[in-house]
Every structure is written in structure tokens, then in C-alpha cells.
Design a protein around this motif. Structure first.
Motif, mmCIF file in Angstrom:
data_model
loop_
_atom_site.group_PDB
_atom_site.id
_atom_site.type_symbol
_atom_site.label_atom_id
_atom_site.label_comp_id
_atom_site.label_asym_id
_atom_site.label_seq_id
_atom_site.Cartn_x
_atom_site.Cartn_y
_atom_site.Cartn_z
ATOM 1 N N ALA A 279 3.307 86.100 30.787
ATOM 2 C CA ALA A 279 2.086 86.080 31.596
ATOM 3 C C ALA A 279 2.155 85.000 32.673
ATOM 4 O O ALA A 279 1.499 85.103 33.711
ATOM 5 N N ALA A 280 2.962 83.973 32.424
ATOM 6 C CA ALA A 280 3.088 82.866 33.384
ATOM 7 C C ALA A 280 4.238 83.066 34.367
ATOM 8 O O ALA A 280 4.550 82.148 35.135
ATOM 9 N N ASP A 281 4.870 84.224 34.378
ATOM 10 C CA ASP A 281 6.001 84.476 35.272
ATOM 11 C C ASP A 281 5.601 84.217 36.733
ATOM 12 O O ASP A 281 4.602 84.749 37.218
ATOM 13 N N GLY A 282 6.369 83.381 37.408
ATOM 14 C CA GLY A 282 6.076 83.039 38.795
ATOM 15 C C GLY A 282 5.009 81.978 38.949
ATOM 16 O O GLY A 282 4.692 81.569 40.069
ATOM 17 N N GLY A 283 4.437 81.520 37.820
ATOM 18 C CA GLY A 283 3.364 80.541 37.884
ATOM 19 C C GLY A 283 3.661 79.305 37.060
ATOM 20 O O GLY A 283 4.807 78.845 36.975
ATOM 21 N N VAL A 284 2.627 78.754 36.440
ATOM 22 C CA VAL A 284 2.734 77.522 35.662
ATOM 23 C C VAL A 284 2.223 77.775 34.249
ATOM 24 O O VAL A 284 1.136 78.342 34.059
ATOM 25 N N LEU A 285 3.004 77.358 33.255
ATOM 26 C CA LEU A 285 2.616 77.442 31.851
ATOM 27 C C LEU A 285 2.294 76.033 31.370
ATOM 28 O O LEU A 285 3.161 75.152 31.384
ATOM 29 N N PHE A 286 1.047 75.816 30.952
ATOM 30 C CA PHE A 286 0.652 74.501 30.426
ATOM 31 C C PHE A 286 0.542 74.598 28.910
ATOM 32 O O PHE A 286 -0.330 75.294 28.379
ATOM 33 N N LEU A 287 1.448 73.919 28.224
ATOM 34 C CA LEU A 287 1.437 73.859 26.765
ATOM 35 C C LEU A 287 0.849 72.528 26.339
ATOM 36 O O LEU A 287 1.536 71.499 26.328
ATOM 37 N N ASP A 288 -0.443 72.544 26.021
ATOM 38 C CA ASP A 288 -1.099 71.317 25.573
ATOM 39 C C ASP A 288 -0.765 71.069 24.108
ATOM 40 O O ASP A 288 -0.575 72.011 23.336
ATOM 41 N N LEU A 325 7.100 74.734 33.511
ATOM 42 C CA LEU A 325 6.437 74.218 32.318
ATOM 43 C C LEU A 325 5.798 72.858 32.600
ATOM 44 O O LEU A 325 6.444 71.951 33.120
ATOM 45 N N VAL A 326 4.523 72.753 32.271
ATOM 46 C CA VAL A 326 3.851 71.457 32.202
ATOM 47 C C VAL A 326 3.408 71.295 30.749
ATOM 48 O O VAL A 326 2.711 72.156 30.209
ATOM 49 N N ALA A 327 3.853 70.230 30.111
ATOM 50 C CA ALA A 327 3.546 69.995 28.699
ATOM 51 C C ALA A 327 2.611 68.804 28.571
ATOM 52 O O ALA A 327 2.706 67.835 29.323
ATOM 53 N N GLY A 328 1.693 68.887 27.611
ATOM 54 C CA GLY A 328 0.777 67.787 27.349
ATOM 55 C C GLY A 328 0.850 67.374 25.885
ATOM 56 O O GLY A 328 1.110 68.209 25.011
ATOM 57 N N THR A 329 0.646 66.106 25.607
ATOM 58 C CA THR A 329 0.655 65.632 24.225
ATOM 59 C C THR A 329 -0.097 64.316 24.126
ATOM 60 O O THR A 329 -0.123 63.538 25.092
ATOM 61 N N ASN A 330 -0.730 64.085 22.968
ATOM 62 C CA ASN A 330 -1.334 62.772 22.727
ATOM 63 C C ASN A 330 -0.471 61.949 21.783
ATOM 64 O O ASN A 330 -0.873 60.875 21.335
ATOM 65 N N ARG A 331 0.711 62.479 21.453
ATOM 66 C CA ARG A 331 1.652 61.760 20.591
ATOM 67 C C ARG A 331 2.742 61.105 21.433
ATOM 68 O O ARG A 331 3.003 61.528 22.557
ATOM 69 N N ASP A 332 3.385 60.112 20.851
ATOM 70 C CA ASP A 332 4.582 59.538 21.449
ATOM 71 C C ASP A 332 5.762 60.377 20.962
ATOM 72 O O ASP A 332 6.197 60.247 19.818
ATOM 73 N N LEU A 333 6.258 61.269 21.818
ATOM 74 C CA LEU A 333 7.310 62.187 21.387
ATOM 75 C C LEU A 333 8.602 61.469 21.030
ATOM 76 O O LEU A 333 9.434 62.017 20.301
ATOM 77 N N ARG A 334 8.789 60.260 21.522
ATOM 78 C CA ARG A 334 9.971 59.494 21.121
ATOM 79 C C ARG A 334 9.944 59.231 19.617
ATOM 80 O O ARG A 334 10.974 59.340 18.934
ATOM 81 N N LEU A 335 8.760 58.885 19.101
ATOM 82 C CA LEU A 335 8.623 58.657 17.669
ATOM 83 C C LEU A 335 8.750 59.960 16.887
ATOM 84 O O LEU A 335 9.295 59.981 15.779
ATOM 85 N N GLU A 336 8.245 61.050 17.478
ATOM 86 C CA GLU A 336 8.360 62.350 16.813
ATOM 87 C C GLU A 336 9.821 62.778 16.700
ATOM 88 O O GLU A 336 10.237 63.358 15.692
ATOM 89 N N VAL A 337 10.602 62.493 17.748
ATOM 90 C CA VAL A 337 12.041 62.793 17.700
ATOM 91 C C VAL A 337 12.717 61.952 16.625
ATOM 92 O O VAL A 337 13.513 62.446 15.824
ATOM 93 N N ALA A 338 12.384 60.656 16.586
ATOM 94 C CA ALA A 338 12.995 59.769 15.602
ATOM 95 C C ALA A 338 12.660 60.179 14.176
ATOM 96 O O ALA A 338 13.471 60.026 13.265
ATOM 97 N N ALA A 339 11.464 60.747 14.002
ATOM 98 C CA ALA A 339 11.044 61.182 12.672
ATOM 99 C C ALA A 339 11.541 62.578 12.329
ATOM 100 O O ALA A 339 11.291 63.062 11.228
ATOM 101 N N GLY A 340 12.220 63.235 13.269
ATOM 102 C CA GLY A 340 12.757 64.560 13.013
ATOM 103 C C GLY A 340 11.752 65.682 13.148
ATOM 104 O O GLY A 340 12.032 66.830 12.760
ATOM 105 N N ARG A 341 10.572 65.382 13.737
ATOM 106 C CA ARG A 341 9.542 66.414 13.876
ATOM 107 C C ARG A 341 9.586 67.122 15.227
ATOM 108 O O ARG A 341 8.902 68.125 15.415
ATOM 109 N N PHE A 342 10.373 66.598 16.167
ATOM 110 C CA PHE A 342 10.471 67.231 17.482
ATOM 111 C C PHE A 342 11.931 67.227 17.897
ATOM 112 O O PHE A 342 12.641 66.222 17.725
#
Length: 532
Positions: A279-288, A325-342
């Protein structure tokens, strides 16, 4: 002594052609420059393909006939393919680098009427970059073909520094874009303004993924949509803005919602589904809240972002979708990567342009313009003008900027608060009693953000008994008090603002979070550890 005039240009294999006496009845761009009675061209550097050497020699003789003073230098151009941009530019570049230009004694006019479009563009670029220190020359035929009529010519100087009008337009366009991203709000926080200024440049220049990090209600979704609308206004996207909160995607339906599915691929799949990525082809996908995606969805998303192709659930053929892709998060993804969750590889892919949006409490100087903006918007919805009286405004603003105001919901809290005030204002006038009631409501609402008052922090357990016992009583009491404030705060920035609020105006650089982080680190503590 006047400067000599030198013309540089391609031989026009079609426009300059002609045999016999009839050739003088047509307009030939290169010859025409020697036919102007009010213009004397001292030299013409005529670039030509080896196959057209005969025509080049004929043009040289014809110019000598109408302007004996004009010297014509024939320059064989060895380009094999006149439509190959790289080859044409390389050949012209090499020639320009070795040509003995003498701008003090000669004016150079670069003729862009003849030659292929590729050749004309290359000459334009060489003049614009000043490898050829001249101006562009454009010639036009006469309205009626009359023997000896040389038509007209015009010079274009690419020194944009002379075009103050153009410079002002470019500056105004950027200022308009910045204002658009900020919804027309005259924000005063220097760090936030610098962040939005960079986002504006990225939004109009790049289609790479963008990662927006920040607390709930900081404006990630709003900013992502404004970025899309800015790109759309510049005709840089043709598709739609598609938004999805990944926290709402659960179980088997998550992949289906994002990537689509084939009919019969699982129980309940009664028909094909395209999915939000298509549905976002040619546009912007925002994954909050992208950090909420499951491991399988993260792997599928990585492929879709890198290859612009993916497999819908239950499909054996790939489908394509070219989205940004525009992604949003309220987490620190660096910590999520270190914890193996991302996934580390997905984080690396979406982390090219990463921005942390500050919470409202970190931008106290922006509260006033945002309150004005929200009040104007609320008034428009209520169809009446709404305003504070002076005393009420001063009280509300003082509270909003104080440590008492948690603004844990950020702009959602502020928007709701202003909406309540505007709705309850009799005759559109917000008074002091109304503000006091609203402050009590906010304080009651934020009580749930704080842990029970009796909760204490066992510092000896956190930093170790030996390290704790080695501290003076003064340091123990100070560290205990700081830890208590941290436990009552929603973020490191919130805690720093509470601890160092009074000295903000006395400091040139305000970074309360960094100041608190360094203090905790001195005692071997990290924010995440302290919060438990």
C-alpha cells in the motif's frame, strides 16, 4: 584594450550543414555568430567528430568569407558515442583542463545551441563548475528566413552570487520547509531547531530509512507525516503515507498485515491481501514502535528494505514495493540489540539517519509558542476566539516550565490540557481559577508516574558494600537523594531537568541528561541499572 571574444562550441551536424549557394539562405548557428554587424568574434574553438571534418572545414571557410578577422580552430572530438554522458564529459573535461584560458585577456562564450543534448549539458556543467571560465551563449534563428539575417543571441552568466533574488528565493524555500515541518510554530530551542533543519535537508534529498526515537507523545508520528507531505509538495513521492503502530500487531496476523498473504495460506485467509508495504509503494511507510516487531517480521522487513522485494505469507513468488521507511520508537534500540530483542543488521540498515526527539519537558522555552499554537487550533475547532488573561497565562506558563510539570505524555498531555481550558473558558476567556483547576487536574494525573513515597534505594546493593562504605556521609546522602529523584522520573532527561533546573539560565550549554549520566558513572552506576 578590449578583451578578445572567444566562442567555444560543438559543430552542429544538422543545423550547420548545407551545400551549394543555398546554404546561405538558411540559418546556421555557428556561422551566424560571425554575421552580426555589431559583434566581432576573435576566435571560435569548434569541436567536431572526426567523421564531420569536411563539414567543419566548410564552416571554417564560410566564416572566413563573412568575417576574415575571426580565427576558427578545428578541434577533433574523439568521442565514440556522443550520447554517452561519462565519455562526453570526460573528453571535454580533459580538453578544458589543458586549454590555456586567459580570462584577463579573453572573454569566453560557450555555445550550447549545437551538439547533442548530452554535449550541451556537459558544457553547462563545466561552465557552472568554472572549469571553463566563461558564460553560456544561446543563439536563436530569425523569425523569417532572410539571407544574411543572423538571428539573435543571449548570454547567461552562471555566477549565482550575482543573483540576489535567486538566493533569497532559495533561502525562503528552505525557511518555508522548516516552518512546515514545525507546523508553523516558532520554536526557540536551539538543539531542536538544528535537528529539524537537518531533517529538512534529509527529507528532500534522501530516500534512505529514517529512525525517529523519542518518548511517547514527542511528535514522531506527526513529524513523519510532515516529512511525507514536504516530499509530496516537491513531487518526490507518488504513493501514499501509510502508518501502522507495530505494538498493535500480534501473532500470525502481524506478518499478514505488513506483507500480505495468499488466499488459503492459513485459517481465515479467505482472499488475497496486499498488505501495508505494498500500500505504501511509491510513498512513505511509517512503522511506529518498530521495536515491538517480532523476530520473523524483522527479518522479512530487512529484506523488503534492502531489496524492495518480499514474499507475502504463503506465497512462492516475490512482490515488489518501492517505499521509503520512517521508523519510530520510544526504546533505545542499541540496548534492544544488545539484549537480543532486535536484529543488529536491521538496526544498522535503519540507523543511517537517526534522530532523537526531545520530550516537551526538555524544551521549556518552546512551551509558550506551542501553547499559542494549540490554543489557536482549539479556538478554530470551537469556532470562537480563545485567549488567556495576563495573570492566568503567566501562572500556567510558570507551572508548565517548572519541575512540577512532568509532561509524561509530552504534546498529548499539553494538547489535552489546552483543549480543556479552551472548552471551559466562558466567552473565550481563560481565567486564573480555570488555570488553577487545570493544574490540580494535571498533578493528580501525574501522581501515577511516581513510585510510592516510602520506596527507598538500597545503594549498597547497587554499587557494592565496600564502595558504599568508602563514601563520606555527605556523598552517601547526596547519592541517595539523586537516586530517589531518578526513581521518580520518567527518563534520564526528566531527572536531569529536576536536579539542575535552577541553574539552567546560568549555563551556556544545557545538557542536564549528560551531566547526570556523568555523575552516576562516577559512582559506577548506569541509568538502566538504577531504574531496575
Amino acid at each position: 584594450m578590449p578583451k578578445r571574444k572567444v566562442m567555444i562550441g560543438f559543430l552542429g551536424s544538422q543545423l550547420d550543414s548545407g551545400q551549394g549557394a543555398g546554404r546561405w539562405e538558411k540559418w546556421r548557428p555557428t556561422v551566424s555568430m560571425a554575421q552580426h554587424e555589431d559583434l566581432l568574434v576573435d576566435r571560435i574553438e569548434l569541436l567536431h567528430a572526426p567523421v564531420h571534418v569536411g563539414l567543419a572545414q566548410q564552416i571554417s571557410r564560410d566564416i572566413a568569407a563573412v568575417s576574415p578577422h575571426t580565427e576558427v580552430r578545428l578541434i577533433p572530438n574523439p568521442t565514440r558515442d556522443p550520447w554517452d554522458f561519462g565519455e562526453v564529459y570526460g573528453t571535454l573535461y580533459d580538453w578544458a583542463r589543458t586549454y590555456p584560458f586567459d580570462p584577463d585577456a579573453e572573454d569566453y562564450w560557450v555555445h550550447i545551441t549545437t551538439g547533442t543534448h548530452v554535449g550541451q549539458i556537459c558544457l553547462f556543467l563545466l561552465v557552472e563548475s568554472r572549469f571553463i571560465p566563461g558564460v553560456l551563449l544561446q543563439t536563436s534563428p530569425p523569425r523569417k528566413q532572410v539571407r544574411g539575417d543572423a538571428g539573435s543571441y543571449a548570454l547567461i552568466d552562471l555566477d549565482l552570487s550575482r543573483y540576489d533574488d535567486l538566493a533569497r528565493r532559495f533561502e525562503q524555500a528552505q525557511a518555508d520547509a522548516l516552518s512546515f515541518l514545525k507546523s508553523g510554530i516558532a520554536t526557540r530551542n536551539a538543539a531542536f531547531n538544528a535537528l529539524v533543519e537537518e531533517i529538512e535537508r534529509v527529507a528532500v534529498r534522501s530516500r534512505a530509512p529514517v529512525l525517529l526515537t523519542g518518548p511517547t507523545g514527542a511528535g514522531k508520528s506527526h513529524l513523519a507525516r510532515r516529512m511525507y507531505e514536504l516530499k509530496k509538495a516537491r513531487h518526490q513521492v507518488s504513493g501514499e503515507f501509510v502508518e501502522v503502530n507495530c505494538a498493535t500487531l500480534r501473532g500470525d496476523g502481524a506478518a499478514s498485515t505488513l506483507f500480505g498473504h495468499k488466499k488459503g495460506s492459513f485459517t481465515g485467509a479467505a482472499a488475497d491481501r496486499a498488505g501495508l508495504l505494498r500500500a505504501a509503494d511509491g510513498g512513505v511507510l511509517f512503522l511506529d514502535e518498530i521495536g515491538e516487531l517480532g523476530a520473523d517480521e524483522q527479518a522479512m522487513l530487512l529484506k523488503a528494505v534492502e531489496e524492495k522485494k518480499f514474499f507475502p505469507v504463503g506465497a512462492d513468488r516475490e512482490v515488489a514495493s518501492d517505499f521509503q521507511l520512517v521508523a519510530g520508537t520510544n526504546r533505545d534500540l542499541r540496548l534492544e540489540v544488545a539484549a537480543g530483542r532486535f536484529r543488529e543488521d536491521l538496526f544498522a540498515r535503519i540507523n543511517l539517519w537517526a534522530y532523537t526527539l526531545p520530550g516537551l519537558a526538555e524544551r521549556p522555552e518552546d512551551l509558550a509558542p506551542n501553547i499559542d499554537h494549540l490554543l489557536q487550533r482549539a479556538g478554530a475547532e470551537l469556532q470562537q476566539a480563545v485567549r488567556f488573561n495576563a495573570e492566568a497565562r503567566a501562572r500556567y506558563l510558570a507551572f508548565a516550565q517548572s519541575p512540577e510539570a512532568h509532561w509524561s505524555g509530552n504534546f498529548r498531555d499539553l494538547s489535552a490540557s489546552v483543549t480543556r481550558l479552551a472548552t471551559l473558558a466562558d466567552s473565550g476567556r481563560i481565567t486564573l481559577p480555570l488555570v488553577e483547576a487545570e493544574i490540580r487536574r494535571l498533578l493528580w494525573m501525574w501522581q501515577r508516574d511516581e513510585p510510592p513515597a516510602a520506596a527507598t534505594v538500597d545503594m549498597a546493593a547497587l554499587i557494592g558494600p565496600e564502595r558504599w562504605d568508602a563514601l563520606d556521609l555527605f556523598d552517601q546522602l547526596q547519592l541517595q537523594a539523586v537516586a530517589a529523584v531518578c526513581r521518580q522520573s520518567t527518563s534520564l532527561s526528566d531527572a536531569g531537568r529536576r536536579l539542575f533546573h535552577r541553574s539552567r539560565d546560568k549555563r551556556q550549554v544545557v545538557n542536564d541528561a549528560d551531566r547526570l549520566r556523568k555523575y552516576l558513572l562516577k559512582h559506577g552506576l548506569a541509568w538502566e541499572t538504577l531504574r531496575g
